[in-house]
Design a protein around this motif. Sequence first.
Motif, PDB file in Angstrom:
ATOM      1  N   GLU A 123      36.075 -25.152  64.227  1.00  0.00           N
ATOM      2  CA  GLU A 123      35.191 -26.234  64.641  1.00  0.00           C
ATOM      3  C   GLU A 123      35.766 -27.522  64.098  1.00  0.00           C
ATOM      4  O   GLU A 123      35.988 -27.660  62.894  1.00  0.00           O
ATOM      5  CB  GLU A 123      33.771 -26.022  64.099  1.00  0.00           C
TER       6      GLU A 123
ATOM      7  N   GLU B 279      32.884 -23.839  71.389  1.00  0.00           N
ATOM      8  CA  GLU B 279      31.569 -24.117  70.795  1.00  0.00           C
ATOM      9  C   GLU B 279      30.798 -25.119  71.645  1.00  0.00           C
ATOM     10  O   GLU B 279      29.571 -25.194  71.558  1.00  0.00           O
ATOM     11  CB  GLU B 279      31.752 -24.655  69.371  1.00  0.00           C
TER      12      GLU B 279
ATOM     13  N   SER C 216      26.714 -18.426  68.198  1.00  0.00           N
ATOM     14  CA  SER C 216      28.014 -18.751  68.780  1.00  0.00           C
ATOM     15  C   SER C 216      28.728 -17.522  69.334  1.00  0.00           C
ATOM     16  O   SER C 216      29.443 -17.608  70.332  1.00  0.00           O
ATOM     17  CB  SER C 216      28.907 -19.420  67.730  1.00  0.00           C
TER      18      SER C 216
END
Length: 491
Positions: A54, A324, A357
């Motif tokens: 991320e 994501e 996720s």
Amino acid sequence: MTETVYDLRSALARLAAMDGELVSTDTEVDPHAELSGVYRYVGAAGTTRRPTREGPAMLFNRVKGFADFRVVTGVLASRRRVGALLGCEPDRLGHLLMNSVKNPLPPVLTQSAHIPCQEVVHLASEPGFDIRTLLPAPTNTEEDAGSYFTMGLCYATDPETGESDITIHRLCMQGPDELSMYFAPGRHLDVFRAKAEAAGNALPITISLGVDPAIYAGACFEPPTTPLGFDELNIAGALRGKAVELAQGVAVNARAIAHAEVVIEGELMPEVRYREDRNTNTGKAMPEFPGYTGPANPSLPVIKVKAVTHRRHPILQHTIGCSEEHVNMAGIPTEASILGMVERAMPGRLLNVFAHSSGGGKLMAVMQFKKSIPADEGRQRQAALLAFAAFPELKHVMLVDEDVDIFDSNDVLWAMQTRYQGDVDTVFIPGVRCHPLDPSQIPEYSPSIAAKGIACKTIFDCTVPYALKSHFQRCEFKEVDVRRFLPDFHY
């Protein structure tokens, strides 16, 4: 959302003012596989093949073959960024969207003489018109069926009722003025298309690319929260505290997002179907939210493009299908839908939801449930059943107590290891329709699966039985102010 974020550019300006949330490069990038290959490492996360992480959104300032275009990806690929752009704490986003569903604000047709999305107009009737050279649609991998628009907000109107709907669909370039359009079963625009086709008519449609985050968030709700005929732009208006402005198309009888960076105008043609990979013969489509590149669809409806309009010096917005970003766009509305339905049935019990996720924001939900009285025992499983009703594509539900951080996977798995026994805490619901993009939902995988897209939905009850709560108290630490010792420390 504050008034300062009203389009993609103001959203990027906000991110640029934050530490580590937006990076850019002036190195030329090839939109074919290279652009997504770079961002895979920088910030894709989600169900993307490891190594990934991320990270920040990324702006590519020089795109090979497209001198006037920039491409941005990953704007919503962090829950923290989504919260910052919507003016909300990240763990309360589901609640924010739930409240926006309750307080809709309808879109309006712009009265402005200046329409940003129509600063530059290219008509398909003009010589040399070719969408493939006009717009830098990337491919995610080298085996994709073609170049895809992955953040296109498709807006059309029911030819019988006049009601409109907006959703995101995968759109593959098939020719100079043609796009194929994939519909998962039950999508509302497919209902509109079928009605028009039954009457022998094309369905006018616009595709808006590059808009403010509230519109993307609102557009990703699904039934039953937003039934057929509910325009999700109502939710976006509530989120931004200001009605979404629409612009009338220049070449079709349909409306588009007035502040979009790019708009594609066209018509879904009756009785026209294309094989998705007809130009590449890869046999593959593109990476989708479960983390796999699925097979190319053998027969998809086709949009005949009539015009492309865009802002001056436009920015094309792109996402990696398994990133994501998909988790947040699909998952936060999922959380809102579950919160809303359970709250109506049993107020105050369900504290929060995370569309995890690992399921791409669709296949798995972690539900934080509070048992306050003995009669609440068993209601946590009723809440899970309501979650399946609120979001039919959901496959797995994990139930945890109020002392578990649902956004910390280690904490959730801790609850599973210490508050779960497989033989008494697992509930199977076989033979239920789920999502066809999950590759395990095929008859070859299990004899219990009658057709593609059928699943065994499962509840994992990792909550402590009410009568035993006193035996499952977590370690209590002294409350201290860490900033006395580390002044720059942030919780």
